[in-house]
Design a protein around this motif. Structure first.
Motif, short mmCIF file in Angstrom:
data_model
loop_
_atom_site.label_atom_id
_atom_site.label_comp_id
_atom_site.label_asym_id
_atom_site.label_seq_id
_atom_site.Cartn_x
_atom_site.Cartn_y
_atom_site.Cartn_z
N ILE A 164 24.25 54.25 40.44
CA ILE A 164 22.87 54.32 39.81
C ILE A 164 21.90 53.79 40.82
CG2 ILE A 164 23.09 52.12 38.79
CD1 ILE A 164 21.37 53.18 36.47
N ILE B 82 18.24 52.00 41.05
CA ILE B 82 17.30 51.14 40.26
C ILE B 82 16.11 50.98 41.20
CG2 ILE B 82 16.67 49.06 38.98
CD1 ILE B 82 19.10 50.56 37.49
N TRP C 16 22.34 58.59 38.17
CA TRP C 16 21.25 58.26 37.27
C TRP C 16 20.34 57.51 38.34
CZ3 TRP C 16 22.80 55.14 32.17
CH2 TRP C 16 21.40 54.81 31.47
N MET D 28 16.84 55.12 37.64
CA MET D 28 16.03 54.43 36.48
C MET D 28 14.90 53.94 37.19
SD MET D 28 17.13 51.40 34.02
CE MET D 28 18.59 52.45 33.52
N GLU D 29 13.81 54.10 36.94
CA GLU D 29 12.62 53.40 37.34
C GLU D 29 12.16 52.21 36.60
OE1 GLU D 29 8.88 52.17 36.36
OE2 GLU D 29 9.27 54.02 35.23
N VAL D 30 12.08 51.11 37.20
CA VAL D 30 11.62 49.85 36.66
C VAL D 30 10.55 49.23 37.35
CG1 VAL D 30 12.48 47.74 35.47
CG2 VAL D 30 14.13 49.61 36.28
N THR E 145 15.14 58.13 34.25
CA THR E 145 14.73 57.65 33.28
C THR E 145 13.81 56.48 33.78
OG1 THR E 145 16.35 55.92 32.96
CG2 THR E 145 16.81 57.97 31.96
N SER E 146 13.00 55.94 32.74
CA SER E 146 11.98 55.01 32.85
C SER E 146 12.18 53.85 31.84
CB SER E 146 10.70 55.47 32.70
OG SER E 146 9.59 54.28 32.93
N ASN E 147 12.19 52.47 32.42
CA ASN E 147 12.32 51.36 31.65
C ASN E 147 10.90 50.76 30.99
OD1 ASN E 147 14.16 49.40 30.55
ND2 ASN E 147 12.81 47.88 31.82
N THR F 19 14.48 54.79 28.94
CA THR F 19 15.50 53.83 28.38
C THR F 19 15.05 52.46 28.48
OG1 THR F 19 16.23 54.26 30.68
CG2 THR F 19 17.51 55.68 29.01
N HIS F 20 14.83 51.98 27.50
CA HIS F 20 13.91 50.59 27.33
C HIS F 20 15.17 49.55 27.29
CE1 HIS F 20 11.03 47.84 25.93
NE2 HIS F 20 11.11 47.53 27.07
N LEU G 103 23.06 59.40 26.58
CA LEU G 103 22.76 57.99 26.67
C LEU G 103 22.89 57.39 25.60
CD1 LEU G 103 19.22 58.79 28.36
CD2 LEU G 103 21.21 57.74 29.44
#
Length: 503
Positions: free
Chosen positions: A9, A11, A104, A106-108, A134-136, A160-161, A188
């Motif tokens: 993944i 991040i 995967w 994931m944007e944070v 996805t975005s957190n 995806t919070h 998910l």
């Protein structure tokens, strides 16, 4: 859709949440690529050591420092220090192409739509088709973030919070975008439960989603009331912590942990987007809070917020009138003393809201506000009361969700009190009461059920197939023997279970 496995993944963003999520994926055996921006200037130490902006140690400084700080935080985000070997760090200029090899992304990053869209534009150049992305985000509508992206991007994109701290809080909000593939949501949901140790809640794409919409409303309503009530920061935390089934961090400490800038962003987003919300003004930022954010007193990450560590073992709280830090001065209230005489939370809460002293009046007012707001948001942010209650229990650490708490203090009695005080009760609640149904949750034919506002009837509470509840077996004829200390229950397939009872 092919069977998915998450081996790697990426991040994007290494702040408190990004680093915490990275550590949690490392905990479960996933290889993590943690990326952040490149510093624009050298710090004093780098200047002395003769580094330039081209050196890798400088270019990865932000991400490496963030991860190092995360590993020092409490509670610890990593199960074992050796798991940090699964986290590889880099920056968004030199290493962004590596996202082509992950399963995967994931944007944070910071809670700004313009920046998030820039990040997604850059990522799409290297993302492999079919890769989850996805975005957190804490509350920016998912539909806005995917605008202008390719069909494949939008098909595999959603929110995806996680909640902070990511390793410990169970809530995992999944927020579909306009074109998110249903199979992505199903994957998910299962992945969150099976591998991440979370309980997933499907949230609607509304401002702040479920947990933050209710939680930030509760915190903001307190922020607006605190001066008028004449209570201090620490007194509010005393009354909104474990005594009413909330975490020890209560209200102001929770705000410090979340970050006052993040919390204000979510509140501002709700204010800007919730045009038709009757309680919209509650999301306005009070002047004293805005001054704290302007001063960059953002809480835990800036070493000061509503609380500030003065010395080892010495923590002062802020005076909201002067914005100066002073020693804490906690008062004792008869209502709190009365509540603590009860072991069960429902009894404590009921005793406190009915206590005739400032503590009881305060807890009643804030509780009533939260209950009515939650009831009025049903249908807008979630389809049933179960998901709202779960969001607050698993995302904010409440022992009882709003509707569970309403049952605990007595729905009929509290509704009568609200009417006398001219509080507006939602029509669906009064209709439910008028038909003789006096609680939101009930046992029906041996099953735990909730009141469904659409069916106007009690329906079984949805549970995971992997989750067994002794209470359901006890009431469906599977109870073998019952004793004051334990029950013996037939779980089926030749398996018996022993349920030990608290005394």
């Amino acid at each position: 859709m092919k069977k998915r496995r998450i081996n790697k993944i990426a991040i994007i963003g290494s702040g408190i949440m990004g680093s915490g999520i990275a550590c949690h994926f490392a905990n479960i055996g996933v290889e993590v690529l943690l990326l952040d921006i490149v510093p624009k200037t050298l710090n004093d130490k780098e200047k002395v050591q003769g580094f330039s902006l081209k050196d890798k140690v400088v270019r990865n400084r932000i991400v490496n420092t963030a991860l190092k700080n995360a590993l020092k935080s409490k509670p610890n985000p990593i199960y074992s220090t050796k798991f940090t070997q699964r986290i590889n760090t880099g920056n968004l200029e030199d290493d962004i192409s590596k996202v082509k090899d992950v399963d995967w992304i994931m944007e944070v990053v910071v809670e700004r739509l313009d920046i998030k869209k820039q990040v997604f534009e850059a990522l799409e150049k290297y993302r492999s088709p079919g890769t989850l992305i996805t975005s957190n985000t804490s509350g920016i509508p998912i539909k806005f973030m995917s605008e202008g992206r390719s069909e494949d991007f939008q098909k595999y994109f959603c929110g995806t919070h996680f909640f902070n701290p990511a390793r410990y809080l169970k809530l995992f909000e999944i927020i579909p975008g306009p074109k998110t593939d249903l199979e992505v949501l199903d994957f998910l949901n299962a992945y969150g439960e099976q591998f991440l140790g979370k309980t997933s809640v499907l949230a609607k794409d509304t401002p702040a989603f479920i947990g933050n919409r209710i939680g930030i409303f509760g915190i903001q309503s307190l922020f607006h009331q605190v001066k008028a009530l004449g209570l201090t920061v620490e007194e509010i935390d005393k009354l909104t912590g474990p005594v009413i089934g909330r975490p020890k961090s209560a209200t102001f400490r929770t705000a410090d942990v979340v970050g006052l800038d993040t919390m204000c962003f979510v509140a501002n987003t709700a204010y800007e987007k919730c045009i038709n919300d009757p309680e919209r003004e509650t999301f306005k930022i009070p002047d004293y809070l805005q001054k704290m954010v302007d001063n960059e007193w953002l809480g835990q990450k800036s070493k000061q917020g509503f609380y500030k560590k003065i010395d080892k073992g010495v923590i002062h709280s802020i005076d909201l009138d002067t914005l100066e830090y002073t020693p804490q001065n906690k008062k004792r209230y008869p209502g709190v003393r009365l509540a603590k005489e009860h072991f069960q939370l429902k009894d404590r809460l009921k005793a406190l809201v009915n206590s005739d002293d400032p503590a009881g009046e305060f807890v009643w007012e804030v509780t009533a506000k939260a209950l009515l707001y939650s009831a009025n948001r049903l249908g807008e942010i979630a389809d049933d009361i179960v998901n709202i209650d779960r969001a607050m229990r698993w995302g904010f650490g409440w022992e009882l969700g709003p509707f569970e708490a309403w049952d605990a203090i007595g729905l009929v009695e509290s509704a009568e009190r609200m009417k006398k005080e001219n509080k507006q009760i939602p029509k669906w609640v009064t209709e439910m009461l008028s038909t003789g149904n006096t609680s939101f949750y009930s046992r029906v034919e041996g099953f735990n059920c909730y009141w469904d506002v659409n069916k106007k009837d009690y329906l079984p509470i949805p549970t995971s197939q992997k989750e067994l509840r002794f209470s359901n077996f006890k009431y469906n004829g599977s109870l073998i023997e019952n004793h004051w200390s334990a029950s013996l229950i037939d779980l089926g397939d030749g398996v018996a279970g022993v349920n030990f009872h608290s005394v």
